[in-house]
Design a protein around this motif. Structure first.
Motif, mmCIF file in Angstrom:
data_model
loop_
_atom_site.group_PDB
_atom_site.id
_atom_site.type_symbol
_atom_site.label_atom_id
_atom_site.label_comp_id
_atom_site.label_asym_id
_atom_site.label_seq_id
_atom_site.Cartn_x
_atom_site.Cartn_y
_atom_site.Cartn_z
ATOM 1 N N UNK A 147 0.831 -1.205 0.000
ATOM 2 C CA UNK A 147 0.000 0.000 0.000
ATOM 3 C C UNK A 147 0.864 1.253 0.000
ATOM 4 N N UNK A 148 0.514 2.221 -0.863
ATOM 5 C CA UNK A 148 1.236 3.487 -0.908
ATOM 6 C C UNK A 148 0.403 4.590 -0.261
ATOM 7 N N UNK A 149 0.952 5.788 -0.216
ATOM 8 C CA UNK A 149 0.282 6.892 0.468
ATOM 9 C C UNK A 149 -1.051 7.230 -0.187
ATOM 10 N N UNK A 150 -1.121 7.161 -1.506
ATOM 11 C CA UNK A 150 -2.361 7.502 -2.204
ATOM 12 C C UNK A 150 -3.476 6.530 -1.823
ATOM 13 N N UNK A 151 -3.126 5.265 -1.742
ATOM 14 C CA UNK A 151 -4.117 4.257 -1.367
ATOM 15 C C UNK A 151 -4.606 4.478 0.057
ATOM 16 N N UNK A 152 -3.674 4.685 0.972
ATOM 17 C CA UNK A 152 -4.045 4.880 2.370
ATOM 18 C C UNK A 152 -4.847 6.164 2.559
#
Length: 259
Positions: A8-13
């Motif tokens: 998971x990356x920042x955009x997803x989170x």
């Protein structure tokens, strides 16, 4: 954390912070889970209820197994959260595809006795394990500030429903009693009810009856623990009752995560 099988990356989170979704928490031992089918059914039902979408349970199971493999862990705690990057709160009736976030952490096993206090509180949509947990944790915080370990919820009719993050069973001297009031029916409760060797009943439990209860235990996917006292009244029979519950769960099969 892994989203749809990928780190998971920042955009997803960031999309997950909308605070609309649901989850299940479970324990893994040796790449297997007790009540795995119940956890997957819970996720599928809530996905349909909140998003109008179908959930691929087999794919979710594969993503759970992959997350464990990436983490290099055979024993772990997993939290599987279903949300949607396509969800728009301005158009909540729109049927949207969902995303699955799998968080891996260290395994836990709860067993220590707790003293709880009863409070008037009812979760929103109690049958769903949704991400709206603020009220639960605030009730626990207030209970601890008052000198207790946790909070036991009563509904508007003064009936016992559930704990902050757990279900409970009471013993009236003759049989095990599962409170009937609206609550999140947990996987541990379902397994215990299925395998309990002895008399049990599901019925409404009035708050006034707590003065006559002889023993009680709490349960969730992280374990079973005795309720040593409710509202300051000690329950001497809770330790052996919880031990009986743990013995029942010890005989419940573990379902492998690998598909």
């Amino acid at each position: 954390m892994f989203c749809n099988g990928q780190p998971a990356d920042a955009a997803t989170l960031g999309a997950a912070l909308i605070n609309y979704g649901h989850f299940t928490s479970l324990q893994v031992r040796g790449h297997a889970v007790q009540g795995l089918d119940l956890h997957l059914q819970r996720l599928a039902h809530a996905t349909q209820a909140l998003f109008g979408s179908m959930l691929d349970e087999r794919q979710v199971q594969r993503w759970m197994a992959q997350a464990l493999q990436h983490a290099g862990m055979a024993d772990a705690s997993l939290r599987v959260t279903v949300f949607s990057r396509a969800f728009d709160f301005r158009d909540p009736l729109s049927v949207v595809p969902v995303d699955v976030l799998v968080a891996v952490s260290a395994p836990v096993q709860l067993s220590a006795s707790r003293a709880v206090c009863s409070v008037r509180y009812q979760r929103e949509l109690p049958a769903l394990k949704h991400v709206g947990t603020f009220g639960l944790f605030q009730q626990r915080r207030e209970a601890m500030a008052a000198g207790f370990d946790d909070a036991l919820f009563l509904n508007e009719e003064d009936q016992v429903s559930e704990g902050s993050t757990w279900n409970l069973a009471l013993h009236d001297g003759q049989q095990l009693v599962w409170p009937q009031a609206a609550a999140l029916r947990g996987t541990a409760e379902a397994l215990l009810r299925q395998h309990w060797n002895g008399p049990q009943v599901v019925r409404a439990v009035a708050a006034a009856e707590l003065d006559r209860i002889q023993a009680a235990f709490a349960c969730n996917a992280s374990g079973i623990w005795p309720l040593g006292a409710i509202d300051g009244r000690a329950l001497a029979g809770s330790e052996p009752l919880a031990a009986q519950g743990r013995a029942v769960m010890a005989a419940v099969p573990w379902q492998p995560l690998q598909v």
